[in-house]
Design a protein around this motif. Structure first.
Motif, PDB file in Angstrom:
ATOM      1  N   ILE A   4       0.821  -1.213   0.000  1.00 31.44           N
ATOM      2  CA  ILE A   4       0.000   0.000   0.000  1.00 31.44           C
ATOM      3  C   ILE A   4       0.858   1.267   0.000  1.00 31.44           C
ATOM      4  CG2 ILE A   4      -1.547   1.365   1.474  1.00 31.44           C
ATOM      5  CD1 ILE A   4      -3.126  -1.157   2.008  1.00 31.44           C
ATOM      6  N   PRO A   5       1.922   1.364   0.817  1.00 35.19           N
ATOM      7  CA  PRO A   5       2.736   2.591   0.758  1.00 35.19           C
ATOM      8  C   PRO A   5       3.338   2.836  -0.624  1.00 35.19           C
ATOM      9  CG  PRO A   5       3.203   1.376   2.767  1.00 35.19           C
ATOM     10  CD  PRO A   5       2.364   0.471   1.909  1.00 35.19           C
ATOM     11  N   ASP A   6       3.729   1.768  -1.327  1.00 37.26           N
ATOM     12  CA  ASP A   6       4.278   1.930  -2.671  1.00 37.26           C
ATOM     13  C   ASP A   6       3.223   2.454  -3.635  1.00 37.26           C
ATOM     14  OD1 ASP A   6       6.754   1.032  -1.852  1.00 37.26           O
ATOM     15  OD2 ASP A   6       6.371  -1.049  -2.422  1.00 37.26           O
ATOM     16  N   LEU A   7       2.017   1.921  -3.539  1.00 42.83           N
ATOM     17  CA  LEU A   7       0.925   2.408  -4.378  1.00 42.83           C
ATOM     18  C   LEU A   7       0.627   3.875  -4.082  1.00 42.83           C
ATOM     19  CD1 LEU A   7      -1.578  -0.601  -4.229  1.00 42.83           C
ATOM     20  CD2 LEU A   7      -0.229   0.111  -6.211  1.00 42.83           C
ATOM     21  N   ALA A   8       0.527   4.199  -2.799  1.00 39.38           N
ATOM     22  CA  ALA A   8       0.194   5.565  -2.408  1.00 39.38           C
ATOM     23  C   ALA A   8       1.239   6.560  -2.903  1.00 39.38           C
ATOM     24  CB  ALA A   8       0.058   5.652  -0.887  1.00 39.38           C
ATOM     25  N   ALA A   9       2.492   6.151  -2.928  1.00 36.83           N
ATOM     26  CA  ALA A   9       3.571   7.043  -3.351  1.00 36.83           C
ATOM     27  C   ALA A   9       3.499   7.370  -4.836  1.00 36.83           C
ATOM     28  CB  ALA A   9       4.924   6.425  -3.022  1.00 36.83           C
ATOM     29  N   ARG A  10       2.768   6.556  -5.609  1.00 42.35           N
ATOM     30  CA  ARG A  10       2.654   6.791  -7.051  1.00 42.35           C
ATOM     31  C   ARG A  10       1.417   7.605  -7.421  1.00 42.35           C
ATOM     32  NH1 ARG A  10       3.900   0.504  -7.792  1.00 42.35           N
ATOM     33  NH2 ARG A  10       6.117   0.571  -7.269  1.00 42.35           N
ATOM     34  N   LEU A  11       0.667   8.022  -6.422  1.00 40.22           N
ATOM     35  CA  LEU A  11      -0.554   8.783  -6.642  1.00 40.22           C
ATOM     36  C   LEU A  11      -0.366  10.207  -6.128  1.00 40.22           C
ATOM     37  CD1 LEU A  11      -2.938   6.014  -5.344  1.00 40.22           C
ATOM     38  CD2 LEU A  11      -2.830   6.772  -7.710  1.00 40.22           C
ATOM     39  N   PHE A  36      -2.187   9.229   2.005  1.00 42.17           N
ATOM     40  CA  PHE A  36      -1.486   9.841   0.869  1.00 42.17           C
ATOM     41  C   PHE A  36      -0.766  11.104   1.326  1.00 42.17           C
ATOM     42  CE2 PHE A  36      -5.322   7.724  -0.696  1.00 42.17           C
ATOM     43  CZ  PHE A  36      -4.748   6.788  -1.557  1.00 42.17           C
ATOM     44  N   GLU A  37       0.269  11.461   0.574  1.00 43.56           N
ATOM     45  CA  GLU A  37       1.051  12.636   0.961  1.00 43.56           C
ATOM     46  C   GLU A  37       1.422  13.542  -0.203  1.00 43.56           C
ATOM     47  OE1 GLU A  37       4.462  11.602   3.254  1.00 43.56           O
ATOM     48  OE2 GLU A  37       3.288  10.859   4.960  1.00 43.56           O
ATOM     49  N   ARG A  38       1.229  13.091  -1.431  1.00 39.46           N
ATOM     50  CA  ARG A  38       1.736  13.856  -2.575  1.00 39.46           C
ATOM     51  C   ARG A  38       0.695  14.847  -3.065  1.00 39.46           C
ATOM     52  NH1 ARG A  38       4.435  10.415  -7.153  1.00 39.46           N
ATOM     53  NH2 ARG A  38       5.033  12.529  -7.732  1.00 39.46           N
ATOM     54  N   MET A  39       1.085  16.112  -3.085  1.00 37.31           N
ATOM     55  CA  MET A  39       0.204  17.177  -3.539  1.00 37.31           C
ATOM     56  C   MET A  39       0.991  18.123  -4.433  1.00 37.31           C
ATOM     57  SD  MET A  39      -1.929  19.976  -1.272  1.00 37.31           S
ATOM     58  CE  MET A  39      -3.164  18.796  -0.713  1.00 37.31           C
ATOM     59  N   LEU A 107      -5.299   2.617  -9.459  1.00 41.99           N
ATOM     60  CA  LEU A 107      -4.498   1.634  -8.735  1.00 41.99           C
ATOM     61  C   LEU A 107      -3.909   0.585  -9.662  1.00 41.99           C
ATOM     62  CD1 LEU A 107      -6.447   1.074  -5.407  1.00 41.99           C
ATOM     63  CD2 LEU A 107      -4.510   2.568  -5.892  1.00 41.99           C
ATOM     64  N   ALA A 108      -4.632   0.225 -10.715  1.00 41.25           N
ATOM     65  CA  ALA A 108      -4.076  -0.706 -11.691  1.00 41.25           C
ATOM     66  C   ALA A 108      -2.836  -0.109 -12.349  1.00 41.25           C
ATOM     67  CB  ALA A 108      -5.124  -1.068 -12.746  1.00 41.25           C
ATOM     68  N   ALA A 109      -2.908   1.178 -12.698  1.00 44.05           N
ATOM     69  CA  ALA A 109      -1.743   1.845 -13.287  1.00 44.05           C
ATOM     70  C   ALA A 109      -0.605   1.946 -12.278  1.00 44.05           C
ATOM     71  CB  ALA A 109      -2.139   3.230 -13.795  1.00 44.05           C
ATOM     72  N   ALA A 110      -0.927   2.308 -11.039  1.00 40.83           N
ATOM     73  CA  ALA A 110       0.104   2.420 -10.004  1.00 40.83           C
ATOM     74  C   ALA A 110       0.766   1.071  -9.742  1.00 40.83           C
ATOM     75  CB  ALA A 110      -0.491   2.984  -8.719  1.00 40.83           C
ATOM     76  N   ARG A 112       1.331  -1.148 -11.870  1.00 38.76           N
ATOM     77  CA  ARG A 112       2.272  -1.393 -12.975  1.00 38.76           C
ATOM     78  C   ARG A 112       3.509  -0.519 -12.857  1.00 38.76           C
ATOM     79  NH1 ARG A 112      -2.675  -1.204 -16.083  1.00 38.76           N
ATOM     80  NH2 ARG A 112      -2.174   0.922 -16.766  1.00 38.76           N
ATOM     81  N   GLY A 113       3.568   0.309 -11.830  1.00 40.17           N
ATOM     82  CA  GLY A 113       4.717   1.186 -11.631  1.00 40.17           C
ATOM     83  C   GLY A 113       4.551   2.560 -12.229  1.00 40.17           C
ATOM     84  N   GLU A 114       3.356   2.888 -12.728  1.00 39.84           N
ATOM     85  CA  GLU A 114       3.122   4.187 -13.351  1.00 39.84           C
ATOM     86  C   GLU A 114       2.761   5.242 -12.304  1.00 39.84           C
ATOM     87  OE1 GLU A 114       0.355   3.934 -16.631  1.00 39.84           O
ATOM     88  OE2 GLU A 114       1.007   1.893 -17.110  1.00 39.84           O
ATOM     89  N   GLN A 115       3.029   6.488 -12.648  1.00 38.44           N
ATOM     90  CA  GLN A 115       2.640   7.620 -11.817  1.00 38.44           C
ATOM     91  C   GLN A 115       1.250   8.102 -12.253  1.00 38.44           C
ATOM     92  OE1 GLN A 115       4.487   9.131  -9.264  1.00 38.44           O
ATOM     93  NE2 GLN A 115       5.909   7.417  -9.451  1.00 38.44           N
ATOM     94  N   VAL A 116       0.396   8.400 -11.287  1.00 36.77           N
ATOM     95  CA  VAL A 116      -0.999   8.749 -11.562  1.00 36.77           C
ATOM     96  C   VAL A 116      -1.321  10.084 -10.897  1.00 36.77           C
ATOM     97  CG1 VAL A 116      -3.408   8.035 -11.317  1.00 36.77           C
ATOM     98  CG2 VAL A 116      -1.617   6.307 -11.662  1.00 36.77           C
ATOM     99  N   ALA A 117      -2.080  10.932 -11.607  1.00 37.69           N
ATOM    100  CA  ALA A 117      -2.475  12.233 -11.065  1.00 37.69           C
ATOM    101  C   ALA A 117      -3.997  12.333 -11.015  1.00 37.69           C
ATOM    102  CB  ALA A 117      -1.916  13.361 -11.927  1.00 37.69           C
ATOM    103  N   LEU A 118      -4.510  12.792  -9.873  1.00 39.29           N
ATOM    104  CA  LEU A 118      -5.919  13.153  -9.722  1.00 39.29           C
ATOM    105  C   LEU A 118      -5.977  14.670  -9.746  1.00 39.29           C
ATOM    106  CD1 LEU A 118      -7.693  10.619  -9.342  1.00 39.29           C
ATOM    107  CD2 LEU A 118      -5.496  10.300  -8.178  1.00 39.29           C
ATOM    108  N   VAL A 119      -6.715  15.237 -10.693  1.00 41.66           N
ATOM    109  CA  VAL A 119      -6.648  16.672 -10.967  1.00 41.66           C
ATOM    110  C   VAL A 119      -7.962  17.348 -10.562  1.00 41.66           C
ATOM    111  CG1 VAL A 119      -6.105  18.418 -12.700  1.00 41.66           C
ATOM    112  CG2 VAL A 119      -5.148  16.107 -12.926  1.00 41.66           C
ATOM    113  N   PHE A 120      -7.855  18.411  -9.766  1.00 39.18           N
ATOM    114  CA  PHE A 120      -9.017  19.132  -9.238  1.00 39.18           C
ATOM    115  C   PHE A 120      -8.910  20.600  -9.629  1.00 39.18           C
ATOM    116  CE2 PHE A 120      -8.155  15.476  -6.683  1.00 39.18           C
ATOM    117  CZ  PHE A 120      -9.393  14.969  -6.308  1.00 39.18           C
ATOM    118  N   GLY A 121     -10.016  21.187 -10.082  1.00 39.69           N
ATOM    119  CA  GLY A 121      -9.988  22.554 -10.564  1.00 39.69           C
ATOM    120  C   GLY A 121     -10.283  23.599  -9.511  1.00 39.69           C
TER     121      GLY A 121
END
Length: 253
Positions: A4-11, A36-39, A107-110, A112-121
């Motif tokens: 879980i920490p590895d997944l969270a770090a990619r989001l 989560f911690e990345r902003m 989470l499927a992308a994360a 696989r080792g990919e970086q994922v962004a959730l974007v808010f306006g």
């Protein structure tokens, strides 16, 4: 299954043009409670700010680590999947996901080792169409039609919660790799779009018409494809050859 920490770090949670610093602090608190911690903050009106610190309620590490960016592209740097939150169905032909569906894809992308962004306006206007054009899909929280607008930090909390629940499920979220090579990230895609726009100008594709609409449609097409780096190199090569032939043709006139 990926830890879980590895997944969270990619989001990462990307807040675009946030007007009130208190919403940044509340969003930091919302994601920290879900692990989560990345902003990333794109053109915030005021930050750092005492209101952000007060409403973070102890999520100081999230605020301290937040990147402050001048463009959305910079906020998405390194990510290969961007999901844009929007309360309204806009004139943008993007796939539309529920928060639960978006969490599963993220989470499927994360995994696989990919970086994922959730974007808010922005709190008042949300994401503009030009900003959504950087995203691969649009996420709508199914609020009621006659009072659909959530506070920014509430929307962040909903997505953070769905991601947390999905990570805690017993079913592994890992999926087989989609690409033989690393997927193209946001910065690489922006360089490609710049090359594409220049090539269309060089071959006089628009013939005096405004290029805005066609470029938005082409962006959507290539965003859906989610290309890898090899595919992108191939397309750059095609564009370079088209530019070369256009130059030769102009030289012959």
């Amino acid at each position: 299954m990926t830890d879980i920490p590895d997944l969270a770090a990619r989001l990462r949670f990307v807040l675009v043009r946030t007007s009130h610093p208190g919403n940044i602090g509340s969003a930091a608190r919302a994601i920290r409670t879900m692990g989560f911690e990345r902003m990333e903050l794109v053109l915030p009106a005021r930050f750092p700010d005492p209101d952000a610190t007060a409403l973070a309620a102890g999520a100081d590490a999230v605020l301290a680590g937040a990147g402050i960016r001048d463009t959305l592209v910079a906020g998405l740097a390194g990510s290969s999947l961007a999901l844009g939150l929007s309360a309204r169905r806009r004139g943008v032909t993007l796939p539309e996901l529920s928060p639960r569906e978006a969490a599963a894809q993220a989470l499927a992308a994360a995994a696989r080792g990919e970086q994922v962004a959730l974007v808010f306006g922005n709190e008042r206007t949300g994401l503009e169409n030009e900003e959504l054009a950087h995203c691969h899909a649009m996420v709508r929280i199914p609020s009621v039609d006659d009072f659909s607008s959530l506070n920014l930090s509430q929307a962040v909390q909903v997505m953070a919660y769905e991601l947390r629940i999905a990570m805690l499920q017993d079913t592994p979220v890992a999926a087989p790799p989609v690409h033989d090579e690393p997927p193209a990230d946001a910065a690489q895609m922006e360089r490609f779009y710049g090359h594409l726009a220049q090539t269309l100008d060089d071959i006089d594709f628009h013939k005096g018409r405004t290029p805005t609409t066609i470029m938005l449609r082409l962006r959507k097409l290539f965003q859906r494809a989610q290309m890898d780096e090899r595919e992108l190199r191939m397309l750059h090569g095609i564009l370079a050859d088209a530019q070369r032939m256009a130059g030769l043709a102009k030289g012959e006139k």
